[in-house]
Design a protein around this motif. Structure first.
Motif, PDB file in Angstrom:
ATOM      1  N   ASP A   1      36.554   1.328  23.409  1.00  0.00           N
ATOM      2  CA  ASP A   1      35.713   2.318  22.726  1.00  0.00           C
ATOM      3  C   ASP A   1      36.532   3.122  21.715  1.00  0.00           C
ATOM      4  OD1 ASP A   1      33.086   2.028  24.199  1.00  0.00           O
ATOM      5  OD2 ASP A   1      34.477   2.281  25.856  1.00  0.00           O
ATOM      6  N   TYR A   2      37.785   3.421  22.071  1.00  0.00           N
ATOM      7  CA  TYR A   2      38.640   4.144  21.125  1.00  0.00           C
ATOM      8  C   TYR A   2      38.966   3.288  19.905  1.00  0.00           C
ATOM      9  CZ  TYR A   2      39.515   8.556  23.469  1.00  0.00           C
ATOM     10  OH  TYR A   2      39.374   9.813  23.993  1.00  0.00           O
TER      11      TYR A   2
ATOM     12  N   SER B   1      25.759  14.261  18.642  1.00  0.00           N
ATOM     13  CA  SER B   1      26.852  13.569  19.334  1.00  0.00           C
ATOM     14  C   SER B   1      27.609  12.649  18.386  1.00  0.00           C
ATOM     15  CB  SER B   1      26.309  12.747  20.510  1.00  0.00           C
ATOM     16  OG  SER B   1      25.801  13.595  21.514  1.00  0.00           O
TER      17      SER B   1
ATOM     18  N   LEU C   1      22.543  12.164  24.887  1.00  0.00           N
ATOM     19  CA  LEU C   1      23.320  10.991  25.277  1.00  0.00           C
ATOM     20  C   LEU C   1      23.414  10.845  26.801  1.00  0.00           C
ATOM     21  CD1 LEU C   1      25.034   8.649  24.268  1.00  0.00           C
ATOM     22  CD2 LEU C   1      26.973  10.195  24.067  1.00  0.00           C
TER      23      LEU C   1
ATOM     24  N   ASP D   1      25.658  21.646  18.617  1.00  0.00           N
ATOM     25  CA  ASP D   1      26.155  20.488  19.358  1.00  0.00           C
ATOM     26  C   ASP D   1      27.547  20.760  19.926  1.00  0.00           C
ATOM     27  OD1 ASP D   1      23.991  18.433  18.825  1.00  0.00           O
ATOM     28  OD2 ASP D   1      24.451  19.096  16.809  1.00  0.00           O
ATOM     29  N   TYR D   2      28.369  21.472  19.157  1.00  0.00           N
ATOM     30  CA  TYR D   2      29.694  21.820  19.665  1.00  0.00           C
ATOM     31  C   TYR D   2      29.605  22.796  20.835  1.00  0.00           C
ATOM     32  CZ  TYR D   2      32.822  19.378  16.501  1.00  0.00           C
ATOM     33  OH  TYR D   2      33.545  18.404  15.877  1.00  0.00           O
TER      34      TYR D   2
ATOM     35  N   TYR E   1      37.168  14.577  23.929  1.00  0.00           N
ATOM     36  CA  TYR E   1      37.195  15.483  22.784  1.00  0.00           C
ATOM     37  C   TYR E   1      36.968  16.926  23.251  1.00  0.00           C
ATOM     38  CZ  TYR E   1      36.098  17.079  17.991  1.00  0.00           C
ATOM     39  OH  TYR E   1      36.084  17.716  16.779  1.00  0.00           O
TER      40      TYR E   1
ATOM     41  N   LEU F   1      34.356   9.309  25.376  1.00  0.00           N
ATOM     42  CA  LEU F   1      35.110   9.814  24.233  1.00  0.00           C
ATOM     43  C   LEU F   1      34.777  11.275  23.962  1.00  0.00           C
ATOM     44  CD1 LEU F   1      36.007   6.930  23.860  1.00  0.00           C
ATOM     45  CD2 LEU F   1      35.245   6.993  21.498  1.00  0.00           C
ATOM     46  N   LEU F   2      33.499  11.596  24.068  1.00  0.00           N
ATOM     47  CA  LEU F   2      33.095  12.985  23.831  1.00  0.00           C
ATOM     48  C   LEU F   2      33.682  13.918  24.889  1.00  0.00           C
ATOM     49  CD1 LEU F   2      29.386  12.787  22.662  1.00  0.00           C
ATOM     50  CD2 LEU F   2      31.351  13.639  21.387  1.00  0.00           C
TER      51      LEU F   2
ATOM     52  N   LYS G   1      27.937  12.973  15.170  1.00  0.00           N
ATOM     53  CA  LYS G   1      28.749  13.787  14.251  1.00  0.00           C
ATOM     54  C   LYS G   1      30.029  14.255  14.953  1.00  0.00           C
ATOM     55  CE  LYS G   1      29.791  16.545  10.752  1.00  0.00           C
ATOM     56  NZ  LYS G   1      30.872  17.343  11.329  1.00  0.00           N
ATOM     57  N   LEU G   2      29.918  14.667  16.211  1.00  0.00           N
ATOM     58  CA  LEU G   2      31.088  15.113  16.964  1.00  0.00           C
ATOM     59  C   LEU G   2      32.103  13.973  17.098  1.00  0.00           C
ATOM     60  CD1 LEU G   2      29.479  17.650  17.477  1.00  0.00           C
ATOM     61  CD2 LEU G   2      29.865  17.389  19.919  1.00  0.00           C
ATOM     62  N   LEU G   3      31.605  12.778  17.349  1.00  0.00           N
ATOM     63  CA  LEU G   3      32.506  11.632  17.481  1.00  0.00           C
ATOM     64  C   LEU G   3      33.222  11.338  16.169  1.00  0.00           C
ATOM     65  CD1 LEU G   3      30.598   9.109  19.750  1.00  0.00           C
ATOM     66  CD2 LEU G   3      32.767  10.241  20.221  1.00  0.00           C
TER      67      LEU G   3
ATOM     68  N   PRO H   1      28.110  20.400  13.585  1.00  0.00           N
ATOM     69  CA  PRO H   1      26.985  21.297  13.850  1.00  0.00           C
ATOM     70  C   PRO H   1      27.260  22.180  15.068  1.00  0.00           C
ATOM     71  CG  PRO H   1      26.424  19.013  14.383  1.00  0.00           C
ATOM     72  CD  PRO H   1      27.835  19.018  13.938  1.00  0.00           C
TER      73      PRO H   1
ATOM     74  N   LEU I   1      40.247  13.514  13.575  1.00  0.00           N
ATOM     75  CA  LEU I   1      41.352  14.213  14.218  1.00  0.00           C
ATOM     76  C   LEU I   1      42.362  13.209  14.768  1.00  0.00           C
ATOM     77  CD1 LEU I   1      41.762  17.277  15.098  1.00  0.00           C
ATOM     78  CD2 LEU I   1      41.011  16.523  17.338  1.00  0.00           C
TER      79      LEU I   1
ATOM     80  N   GLY J   1      30.783   4.474  26.856  1.00  0.00           N
ATOM     81  CA  GLY J   1      32.050   4.636  26.137  1.00  0.00           C
ATOM     82  C   GLY J   1      32.014   5.866  25.243  1.00  0.00           C
TER      83      GLY J   1
ATOM     84  N   ASP K   1      34.025  13.571  13.932  1.00  0.00           N
ATOM     85  CA  ASP K   1      35.065  14.607  13.821  1.00  0.00           C
ATOM     86  C   ASP K   1      36.273  14.238  14.682  1.00  0.00           C
ATOM     87  OD1 ASP K   1      33.288  15.952  12.262  1.00  0.00           O
ATOM     88  OD2 ASP K   1      32.969  17.633  13.632  1.00  0.00           O
ATOM     89  N   TYR K   2      35.983  13.758  15.877  1.00  0.00           N
ATOM     90  CA  TYR K   2      37.053  13.378  16.804  1.00  0.00           C
ATOM     91  C   TYR K   2      37.882  12.234  16.210  1.00  0.00           C
ATOM     92  CZ  TYR K   2      39.140  12.268  21.390  1.00  0.00           C
ATOM     93  OH  TYR K   2      40.004  12.040  22.429  1.00  0.00           O
TER      94      TYR K   2
ATOM     95  N   LEU L   1      36.068   3.307  17.608  1.00  0.00           N
ATOM     96  CA  LEU L   1      35.952   4.587  16.903  1.00  0.00           C
ATOM     97  C   LEU L   1      36.963   4.679  15.756  1.00  0.00           C
ATOM     98  CD1 LEU L   1      34.544   7.468  17.206  1.00  0.00           C
ATOM     99  CD2 LEU L   1      36.672   8.184  18.285  1.00  0.00           C
TER     100      LEU L   1
END
Lengths: 435, 435
Positions: free
Chosen positions: B261-262, B223, A142, A261-262, A230, A226-227, B225-227, A258, B233, A222, B229-230, B265
């Motif tokens: 962006d939030y 990325s 990204l 990625d984390y 996080y 966000l990432l 997938k992480l988003l 995964p 949460l 954006g 998860d976020y 999401l």
């Protein structure tokens, strides 16, 4: 395009209207146009040109061109000539990276010396697009797809909303002249291929391709933001601050899927790059470790221990001349002489000016640092102060110290030194504001 | 390539080796090759072909070709002919979307009827690349840059690691024949431009472009997938479950930057699309609202209230024939006749088979639903049960009910109906396992 440029500055970059600016000018279309547009807007700017002496007469011709341009615009010009080839022999990294380092070091020196508040470069929309496609062809994540940022510290790119086509047609309409760079380096070759062969096809696929691309960049930026949020949240929960190190429960990391990625998200700021080794470390024997430029990560039974590597004497020393009223780099500080103490806040320091030795210096912390925290009689090791403030390694790395001679007078944004506080005997007060 | 394909299946998709498969076959290179490769690996499969009757004789020729192919491979073939033009007149959406819906509805019917466990399609690496570039040219966010997924519910794409070049050279080496699609629709045109004009240049820029692209996709999917998860949460913290609705403090939302962006999401799964209106809603008068296909979001003083729209009679009814032992769609259920109750878990239901009316039906909840929760004497409204289980609107939407006639016999994965539990008098037990 002049009207559009004017509107863009007024709406999005009003800080340029009343600041002292330094425009990086290679002599090429983009930066030459930026100079002309800035002149038309009566911005307060100087030009700076770096001659890397890599292309013989052509390099000299560029320098000559920019010299003439500065004269015709009646603006100051700073030129520096680098023996880039010789410098490269004693340095690591690509020629491009070295030239970049040389350039920005010089720019920052000029900013400090002549109080330029912002550095402007001629990057435009197609630079973002080409960078996107170059990274894409090379393989990226990204971060590689975010384009060129409009503002990065004190560097601003006012032409980013404009396409090369727009710049060209304006330049032609006003009979402006510029220098074409004949260099044909590998990256240049790729960029030209993308510029001349791929971009026109993409533009043909959608009438609004430029707008679409701008939206794509906005969405991706954006997501990246966000990432980052996080990652901060996760580090707050998982990275436990201990004496001089950070402790991370491996079992907690293993819950994250995964995993690769984390791990990337969490450990990227510590400059690790060997991601497979980092993943393997979770399952390795105690005592195994990996290192980055700045950090070390050790497996210790059920945890990972993250420590800073031994700090070298910090090379980041920024001298602040007496007369300066605004510093923009490496951080933004406003300096004022005042008669009395006004509003108090952590981001404002009131100092006894008579005691200060100029030039003041802004630097990072080093081993053995101590100061007399405001309100305390004795001295305190900075490492102890950081610990009491619950600062993690990254925050410590980022902490600036304002110094007078050997003394720390302000742990910037946190605490001033008691010896330099304003007393009844103070005759002149220096107010420093962290912006 | 056969060896590489075999290794890929063994390592990454071993479930294909012992399952009954349905291969979607248009007659084009990709799906024809998939059929040949599957035959060479002795996979247990049938072909399915949809004739949309959109290209006259060419459509008929495709159908004929696949018929011959099935015969030569000695595998079953299912064909369905659609009056696509007529169907389109009574439907909304593009021809492409309609054809897709028709196709997958038919595929799922076949899966249920003939117990196919997976549907295979011929998508390969270049499809991912072309999709990436089509979305990119059109303007997109991270979701548009993730390529084609290898597994999506019961749909599997075994050829995704292979490039079109690899497929072509294998097909030519083995003198395979296939049908070329002459259609020249707008999307097809864009795809062809990308395929023929852009991709070759990108490939020329980097010798390992294919590998680079695979890595890019892997990073971007990570990325994404992480988003997700976020988002989960954040929703856990911000979306407060109330009686029949979700309440969200506007002040909490406003802390999130960049807000747009939030909001995207957080609210994307509720099918909202009007993002500017949603942002404006935070500052609107009480009582203002926006709606999506499934939900309504109302401003109520300091909060937003998220409610489900009145549920229409659910159209998702899946009949489960008597003889079936494995259902793969819409969820994976295993059916077994057993002599006694074994291991107990929420994901296993033991039912008194004599009481069941076939075909059983799998459906979503509707207003007025009730059942007799296991262990209770009386009946309970399903809405009350959901509430007691603290299920949010999305979970309720996703909850499947296994029904016999009018009765709910199993709130799948949660609770069976007391009337259908195994008793001393039970002669035959049906064990249903949620996979």
């Amino acid at each position: 395009m002049l009207d559009k440029f004017k509107a863009h500055i007024k709406e999005n970059l009003p800080q340029l209207l009343h600041s002292k600016l330094l425009i990086a000018c290679s002599g090429g279309l983009d930066s030459v146009l930026l100079a002309h547009l800035s002149k038309a807007l009566h911005l307060d700017f100087a030009l700076v040109h770096c001659n890397y002496k890599l292309r013989g007469e052509e390099s000299e011709g560029d320098e000559q061109f920019v010299t003439t341009l500065a004269k015709s615009l009646a603006v100051p010009l700073y030129i520096k000539r680098f023996d880039t080839k010789i410098i490269q022999e004693n340095a690591s990294g690509s020629l491009q990276m070295i030239a970049r380092d040389l350039r920005y070091t010089f720019f920052e020196e000029l900013c400090t010396e002549h109080q330029f508040q912002f550095i402007l470069t001629g990057h435009h929309a197609n630079d973002s697009l080409e960078t996107f496609l170059i990274n894409f062809a090379r393989g990226t994540g990204l971060e590689g797809l975010l384009g060129v940022p409009t503002i990065n510290l004190n560097i601003i790119r006012p032409l980013l909303p404009f396409t090369r086509k727009e710049l060209l047609s304006f330049a032609n309409a006003h009979a402006l002249s510029w220098r074409e760079d004949s260099s044909n380096k590998s990256d240049k070759y790729k960029r030209n291929t993308i510029r001349n062969n791929i971009v026109p096809i993409l533009e043909g696929l959608h009438p609004n391709f430029d707008t679409n691309f701008r939206q794509t960049l906005s969405h991706l930026n954006g997501s990246a933001k966000l990432l980052e949020d996080y990652a901060l949240l996760l580090r707050n929960n998982l990275f436990i601050q201990r004496k001089g190190h950070i402790q991370i429960e491996i079992a907690e990391l293993q819950k994250l899927m995964p995993l690769k990625d984390y791990l990337y998200l969490l450990f990227k700021p510590y400059q690790f790059t060997q991601w497979k080794d980092l993943e393997a470390l979770l399952y390795a024997q105690s005592g195994k470790f990996i290192t980055s430029k700045t950090h070390m990560l050790v497996k210790d039974r059920t945890t990972l221990i993250l420590t800073e590597k031994e700090r070298k004497a910090p090379s980041d020393h920024y001298s602040i001349p007496t007369h300066i009223s605004l510093l923009t780099y490496p951080i933004a500080l406003v300096f004022e002489s005042v008669d009395q103490i006004g509003k108090k806040s952590d981001s404002i320091a009131y100092l006894d000016k008579d005691l200060l030795k100029y030039p003041l210096v802004l630097r990072k912390w080093q081993k053995g640092d101590y100061f007399y925290p405001f309100g305390m009689k004795g001295s305190k090791k900075l490492s102890k102060f950081f610990k009491d403030e619950k600062m993690d390694v990254l925050e410590k790395e980022q902490q600036w110290l304002l110094c007078s001679g050997e003394d720390i007078v302000w742990v910037v944004g946190k605490r001033i030194d008691d010896r330099y506080k304003v007393k009844d005997t103070t005759t002149e007060i220096l107010k420093v504001i962290l912006n």
